[in-house]
Design a protein around this motif. Structure first.
Motif, PDB file in Angstrom:
ATOM      1  N   ASP A  13      36.885  15.840  18.291  1.00  0.00           N
ATOM      2  CA  ASP A  13      37.643  15.999  17.042  1.00  0.00           C
ATOM      3  C   ASP A  13      38.673  17.054  16.901  1.00  0.00           C
ATOM      4  O   ASP A  13      39.864  16.617  16.554  1.00  0.00           O
ATOM      5  CB  ASP A  13      36.596  16.087  16.023  1.00  0.00           C
ATOM      6  N   ASP A  14      38.607  18.119  17.392  1.00  0.00           N
ATOM      7  CA  ASP A  14      39.451  19.139  17.514  1.00  0.00           C
ATOM      8  C   ASP A  14      40.640  18.615  18.378  1.00  0.00           C
ATOM      9  O   ASP A  14      41.933  18.935  17.992  1.00  0.00           O
ATOM     10  CB  ASP A  14      39.154  20.460  18.181  1.00  0.00           C
ATOM     11  N   ARG A  15      40.632  17.887  19.389  1.00  0.00           N
ATOM     12  CA  ARG A  15      41.767  17.548  20.281  1.00  0.00           C
ATOM     13  C   ARG A  15      42.431  16.524  19.435  1.00  0.00           C
ATOM     14  O   ARG A  15      43.745  16.514  19.330  1.00  0.00           O
ATOM     15  CB  ARG A  15      41.155  16.797  21.289  1.00  0.00           C
ATOM     16  N   VAL A  16      42.048  15.585  18.536  1.00  0.00           N
ATOM     17  CA  VAL A  16      42.633  14.684  17.879  1.00  0.00           C
ATOM     18  C   VAL A  16      43.485  15.365  16.667  1.00  0.00           C
ATOM     19  O   VAL A  16      44.610  15.134  16.365  1.00  0.00           O
ATOM     20  CB  VAL A  16      41.757  13.519  17.394  1.00  0.00           C
ATOM     21  N   VAL A  17      42.670  16.416  16.068  1.00  0.00           N
ATOM     22  CA  VAL A  17      43.332  16.910  14.858  1.00  0.00           C
ATOM     23  C   VAL A  17      44.522  17.791  15.373  1.00  0.00           C
ATOM     24  O   VAL A  17      45.558  17.765  14.852  1.00  0.00           O
ATOM     25  CB  VAL A  17      42.218  18.178  14.201  1.00  0.00           C
ATOM     26  N   THR A  18      44.539  18.421  16.368  1.00  0.00           N
ATOM     27  CA  THR A  18      45.437  19.236  17.143  1.00  0.00           C
ATOM     28  C   THR A  18      46.663  18.379  17.377  1.00  0.00           C
ATOM     29  O   THR A  18      47.815  18.760  17.235  1.00  0.00           O
ATOM     30  CB  THR A  18      44.879  19.925  18.291  1.00  0.00           C
ATOM     31  N   ALA A  19      46.354  17.381  18.037  1.00  0.00           N
ATOM     32  CA  ALA A  19      47.526  16.277  18.436  1.00  0.00           C
ATOM     33  C   ALA A  19      48.372  15.803  17.161  1.00  0.00           C
ATOM     34  O   ALA A  19      49.498  15.677  17.387  1.00  0.00           O
ATOM     35  CB  ALA A  19      46.970  15.043  19.314  1.00  0.00           C
ATOM     36  N   ARG A  20      47.617  15.530  16.012  1.00  0.00           N
ATOM     37  CA  ARG A  20      48.227  14.749  14.924  1.00  0.00           C
ATOM     38  C   ARG A  20      48.832  16.036  14.064  1.00  0.00           C
ATOM     39  O   ARG A  20      49.309  15.628  12.869  1.00  0.00           O
ATOM     40  CB  ARG A  20      47.390  13.889  14.244  1.00  0.00           C
ATOM     41  N   ALA A  21      48.719  17.202  14.207  1.00  0.00           N
ATOM     42  CA  ALA A  21      48.884  18.205  13.343  1.00  0.00           C
ATOM     43  C   ALA A  21      50.725  18.177  13.178  1.00  0.00           C
ATOM     44  O   ALA A  21      51.141  17.537  14.081  1.00  0.00           O
ATOM     45  CB  ALA A  21      48.731  19.771  13.838  1.00  0.00           C
ATOM     46  N   PRO A  22      51.262  18.545  12.004  1.00  0.00           N
ATOM     47  CA  PRO A  22      52.612  18.321  11.635  1.00  0.00           C
ATOM     48  C   PRO A  22      53.430  18.948  12.811  1.00  0.00           C
ATOM     49  O   PRO A  22      54.569  18.287  13.138  1.00  0.00           O
ATOM     50  CB  PRO A  22      52.817  19.120  10.399  1.00  0.00           C
ATOM     51  N   HIS A  23      52.994  19.997  13.494  1.00  0.00           N
ATOM     52  CA  HIS A  23      53.973  20.626  14.606  1.00  0.00           C
ATOM     53  C   HIS A  23      53.060  20.567  15.778  1.00  0.00           C
ATOM     54  O   HIS A  23      53.238  21.216  16.880  1.00  0.00           O
ATOM     55  CB  HIS A  23      54.411  21.957  14.162  1.00  0.00           C
TER      56      HIS A  23
END
Length: 277
Positions: A13-23
């Motif tokens: 989950d953290d990997r996906v959240v980090t990937a799609r973060a605005p920056h």
């Protein structure tokens, strides 16, 4: 449900959240090397000039650039990403990052409106398999070495290597249910080795490829290991093998695996590819 499986799901989950973060990595739209330019970064106002061992950015207030949350109106000395406190440079909603690699400066542009963010649908991965969480042993080189490897942008750069980890992969089950060779191609139970880098905190990391690379998975992957104990013992968890940043955007400069870090059989664990709408 085991805590290891729970931890892995949180990691996913953290990997996906980090990937799609605005920056995040999907937002990278360009890496511009100052040595290839004449003071201007494409699509960005201001003048970027290397002066000795630093970079000076000069812009007028109406250009809309901010450095460390202060509107820029004149010259400012920038700190790269390798500094203890890197400069935070923004232009509208975009983040501009000054990077320093082997003595060369570049400006990276992270744009929340990138096409890659718009089409991103997740990160595909093999199901969790506890047999791919392996005991390993780290053996440091007598002298740390730097080898030259190709990078994702086509250039060659140095990769620091501190030693090697040795591990025994589980047998790989073929489509007919028969057990085949381990990941190293040395037969079931055969011992394998990966060369690794070591961070200041003692943790290890490897860039590797396997028989599935470029077919079932991206062409290479990364994996991190905890700092080894006094006897060199550590854990190699291929369930957490992850895609390099260049899988998310073409403008990253990830190192490719050094000689010897290609496993002869597939490693059916960890992330495999980016999913798109």
């Amino acid at each position: 449900m085991s805590s290891s499986l729970d931890d892995w799901k949180h990691w996913r989950d953290d990997r996906v959240v980090t990937a799609r973060a605005p920056h995040g990595p999907l937002a990278l739209t360009g890496t511009h090397w100052l040595a290839d330019l004449r003071g201007g970064v494409p699509g960005v106002p201001g003048r970027w000039e290397r002066q000795g061992n630093c970079v000076i950015l000069t812009a007028a207030r109406h250009d809309g650039l901010e450095v460390d949350s202060v509107a820029l109106d004149g010259p400012v000395r920038l700190c790269p990403d390798t500094a203890p406190k890197p400069s935070v440079i923004t232009h509208g909603g975009r983040l501009l990052v000054l990077i320093l690699r082997e003595g060369e400066y570049a400006v990276r542009i992270f744009d929340p409106a990138s096409q890659s963010r718009a089409v991103f649908a997740g990160i595909d991965a093999h199901p969790y398999d506890e047999q791919w969480t392996l005991p390993a042993r780290f053996t440091p080189f007598a002298t740390p070495r730097t080898v030259t490897v190709p990078n994702a942008d086509g250039r060659e750069r140095g990769l620091a290597l501190a030693g090697a980890v040795t591990f025994t992969p589980p047998p790989v089950t073929g489509p007919d249910g028969a057990e085949g060779q381990g990941a190293g191609g040395q037969g079931a139970g055969g011992e394998c080795t990966l060369q690794v880098s070591q961070a200041e905190d003692g943790s290890l990391s490897a860039v590797f490829a396997d028989a599935s690379s470029g077919r079932g998975t991206f062409r290479f992957r990364f994996v991190s290991l905890p700092a080894p104990g006094p006897d060199g013992s550590t854990v190699l968890d291929f369930n957490r093998a992850y895609l390099p940043p260049c899988a998310f955007a073409d403008h990253f400069i990830c190192p490719l695996p050094p000689a010897g870090n290609k496993l002869e059989s597939a490693v059916p664990a960890g992330e495999t590819r980016i999913l798109q709408h």
